[in-house]
Design a protein around this motif. Sequence first.
Motif, PDB file in Angstrom:
ATOM      1  N   TYR A 141      71.428  -8.279  20.559  1.00 23.40           N
ATOM      2  CA  TYR A 141      72.220  -7.963  21.752  1.00 23.40           C
ATOM      3  C   TYR A 141      73.730  -8.012  21.525  1.00 23.40           C
ATOM      4  N   TYR A 173      69.798  -2.871  28.562  1.00 23.69           N
ATOM      5  CA  TYR A 173      70.475  -4.057  28.034  1.00 23.69           C
ATOM      6  C   TYR A 173      70.480  -5.174  29.079  1.00 23.69           C
ATOM      7  N   ARG A 176      66.839  -6.550  29.448  1.00 23.88           N
ATOM      8  CA  ARG A 176      66.357  -7.337  28.307  1.00 23.88           C
ATOM      9  C   ARG A 176      67.121  -8.643  28.113  1.00 23.88           C
ATOM     10  N   THR A 177      68.316  -8.743  28.717  1.00 27.27           N
ATOM     11  CA  THR A 177      69.078  -9.995  28.650  1.00 27.27           C
ATOM     12  C   THR A 177      68.961 -10.780  29.967  1.00 27.27           C
TER      13      THR A 177
END
Length: 227
Positions: A141, A173, A176-177
Amino acid sequence: MANDIFDPQKFCEFSERRNVIALKTQNNILATAFKSKRLQLNMTLSEATKDICSKAYLCKFENNQLMMDDKVVRVLCERVDLDYDRVKNLNHDNSLVQGVRMFLYNQFDQIDGLVKTMDFDCFIASNKLLELLNNLVLGNYTKCEELIVDIDRVRSSLAEYEFCTFAICICEYYIRTNQFLKAYHFIEKFKYDISFKDLKHLHLEQRFIIFFFTFYEKKYKNENNPN
């Protein structure tokens, strides 16, 4: 994202303006490569165009609104030390389309294999987007943040498919974070018609995931903070 260097608000505002811009070119590879190199050198439009062409002419070229004369582009590339012939002759196939389809169908190993065949010496937006997709899959990331910032710098030069893919990657992004609230605000403010089938499918899938998690996140907070 680290230090919020990427501004999702400005990106969404740009997407609204882009809706009404009639782009004259569909995939100006040289525009993104040139603009990226110019910004990397901290070179102004005035410095780049001196004795070559007008700032307005270059600005339209960088914003993907016209096809510039090849002779002029060659001279501009020389000014920023960009290999015109190399960029022009790169094999610009449909690798990004393939990569998006692989991502949609969870064929992640194939994306990694595709990325390993890419040329990253020059800034080619489709290659950078493939690299971003691959790093999202790998969970790198920090690298994703760097790529998002780099690609965002040339967002006005992106072709239609590239721009829509970039928006999907930004949202992915956040998902997924586990930044679901940011993802929710981003997807609500992103007012752009995604017409490509695979990208539209991913977009709808992302909306479902975001609304599901934000709903239960709010429910959990309300249950634990009744007052």
